[in-house]
Design a protein around this motif. Structure first.
Motif, short mmCIF file in Angstrom:
data_model
loop_
_atom_site.label_atom_id
_atom_site.label_comp_id
_atom_site.label_asym_id
_atom_site.label_seq_id
_atom_site.Cartn_x
_atom_site.Cartn_y
_atom_site.Cartn_z
N ALA A 26 0.84 -1.20 0.00
CA ALA A 26 0.00 0.00 0.00
C ALA A 26 0.87 1.25 0.00
N GLN A 27 1.96 1.23 0.76
CA GLN A 27 2.88 2.36 0.77
C GLN A 27 3.45 2.60 -0.63
N TYR A 28 3.86 1.52 -1.28
CA TYR A 28 4.44 1.65 -2.61
C TYR A 28 3.38 2.13 -3.61
N SER A 29 2.17 1.56 -3.55
CA SER A 29 1.11 1.96 -4.46
C SER A 29 0.70 3.40 -4.25
N LEU A 30 0.69 3.84 -3.00
CA LEU A 30 0.40 5.23 -2.70
C LEU A 30 1.44 6.14 -3.34
N GLY A 31 2.71 5.74 -3.26
CA GLY A 31 3.77 6.49 -3.91
C GLY A 31 3.57 6.59 -5.40
N CYS A 32 3.10 5.50 -6.02
CA CYS A 32 2.85 5.51 -7.47
C CYS A 32 1.78 6.52 -7.84
N TRP A 41 6.82 7.73 -0.03
CA TRP A 41 6.02 6.52 0.08
C TRP A 41 6.65 5.34 -0.66
N LEU A 42 7.25 5.60 -1.81
CA LEU A 42 7.94 4.52 -2.52
C LEU A 42 9.10 4.00 -1.67
N TYR A 78 12.13 2.76 -10.17
CA TYR A 78 11.06 3.76 -10.24
C TYR A 78 11.17 4.74 -9.08
N ARG A 79 11.48 4.22 -7.91
CA ARG A 79 11.72 5.09 -6.75
C ARG A 79 12.86 6.06 -7.03
N ASP A 80 13.95 5.51 -7.62
CA ASP A 80 15.11 6.35 -7.90
C ASP A 80 14.83 7.36 -9.01
N LEU A 81 13.92 7.01 -9.93
CA LEU A 81 13.53 7.97 -10.96
C LEU A 81 12.84 9.17 -10.33
N CYS A 82 11.97 8.91 -9.36
CA CYS A 82 11.32 10.02 -8.64
C CYS A 82 12.37 10.86 -7.91
N ALA A 83 13.36 10.18 -7.33
CA ALA A 83 14.41 10.90 -6.60
C ALA A 83 15.22 11.79 -7.55
N SER A 84 15.34 11.38 -8.81
CA SER A 84 16.13 12.16 -9.77
C SER A 84 15.48 13.50 -10.08
N HIS A 85 14.20 13.66 -9.75
CA HIS A 85 13.49 14.92 -9.98
C HIS A 85 13.61 15.85 -8.77
N LEU A 86 14.28 15.39 -7.73
CA LEU A 86 14.38 16.15 -6.49
C LEU A 86 15.79 16.70 -6.29
N ILE A 116 15.87 3.45 5.11
CA ILE A 116 15.32 4.54 4.31
C ILE A 116 16.46 5.27 3.64
N SER A 117 16.72 4.90 2.40
CA SER A 117 17.87 5.47 1.70
C SER A 117 17.66 5.44 0.20
N PRO A 118 18.06 6.52 -0.51
CA PRO A 118 17.95 6.50 -1.97
C PRO A 118 18.91 5.51 -2.59
N LEU A 119 19.83 4.93 -1.82
CA LEU A 119 20.81 3.98 -2.34
C LEU A 119 20.40 2.54 -2.09
N LEU A 120 19.21 2.36 -1.49
CA LEU A 120 18.74 1.01 -1.19
C LEU A 120 18.55 0.23 -2.48
N THR A 121 19.22 -0.90 -2.63
CA THR A 121 19.11 -1.68 -3.86
C THR A 121 18.70 -3.11 -3.63
N SER A 122 18.76 -3.58 -2.38
CA SER A 122 18.38 -4.98 -2.12
C SER A 122 17.55 -5.08 -0.85
N PRO A 123 16.26 -4.67 -0.93
CA PRO A 123 15.41 -4.70 0.26
C PRO A 123 15.20 -6.12 0.76
N SER A 124 14.89 -6.22 2.04
CA SER A 124 14.59 -7.53 2.64
C SER A 124 13.10 -7.78 2.48
#
Length: 245
Positions: free
Chosen positions: A141-147, A165-166, A180-188, A217-225
């Motif tokens: 839900a958090q991810y979908s809200l971000g979308c 949220w992403l 996709y999360r990182d794409l949003c970050a690239s606009h910030l 919580i990091s823009p560098l997160l690449t391998s979530p658990s």
């Protein structure tokens, strides 16, 4: 809870005997026993697996107001498991569980609103139900809200809120796209990213994140658990939980 496969562990491994006693109580109208007997049939624990029987007992418990049974029956209708596939009926039972605060039902109801399956497509309603589930820590839900924030559906487009949220969803185990999360970050700007991380960490501190922590919580997160939440991807690309509780 799934009594047949968890609560009885260490007490008795005779699931057939457990199913027998669930049936005796269920036939007297005990909602908890009805639900647990449905779980037994759903998983083939102590009885021969039978999705139609599972749906039958889930319905009896659902009609008595058991949120978990309402959610499971909604999932049966969504998937056409033990009943004829019917998205409108899925939405009906998800709503009943969602209105009782059941997070996975809230997420699934939001997804039905977003996809227009069984309901008139309504992104404002999708956002409302995603937010309710997201506030309870539901990663999908958090991810979908971000979308929705990222593309401006049901809410004004906002890259910062999308990023927050992403980020939360991925850190919490959603299988959503890190790219996709990182794409949003690239606009910030760097300052906005820092603000987003701060707000996400504040959410974690206030609400808590299962299987994770604020350091994730990091823009560098690449391998979530990943949490291993059961899910189903619809033909048109929507994520919906199909996990029976």
């Amino acid at each position: 809870s799934d009594v047949c496969s968890s609560d009885l562990e260490g007490i008795a491994q005779d699931y057939g005997e457990a199913a027998k006693w669930f049936r005796k109580a269920a036939e007297q109208g005990d909602a908890s026993a009805e639900f647990n007997l449905g779980i037994c049939y759903d998983k083939g624990t102590g009885v021969t697996q039978n999705y139609a029987e599972a749906a039958k007992w889930f319905r009896k418990a659902a009609e008595q107001g058991t949120a978990e049974a309402q959610f499971n029956l909604g999932s049966d209708y969504f998937l056409g498991q033990g009943v004829s596939q019917d998205y409108s009926e899925a939405a009906k039972w998800y709503r009943k569980a969602a209105e009782q605060g059941f997070a996975r039902a809230q997420f699934n109801l939001g997804t039905l609103y977003s996809s227009g399956k069984g309901l008139i497509q309504n992104y404002v309603e999708a956002l409302k139900w995603y937010r309710k589930a997201a506030d309870q820590g539901d990663a999908d839900a958090q991810y979908s809200l971000g979308c929705l924030y990222a593309i401006g559906q049901g809410v004004p487009q906002n890259d910062l809120k999308a990023y927050i949220w992403l980020n939360l969803g991925i850190a919490n185990g959603s299988k959503g796209s890190v790219e996709y999360r990182d794409l949003c970050a690239s606009h910030l700007s760097h300052e906005e990213i820092a603000e987003g991380q701060s707000q996400a960490a504040a959410f974690v501190a206030h609400k808590g994140i299962a299987h994770s922590n604020a350091d994730d919580i990091s823009p560098l997160l690449t391998s979530p658990s990943y949490t291993g939440t059961g899910f189903f991807i619809t033909d048109d690309g929507y994520l919906i939980s199909n996990y029976h509780v």
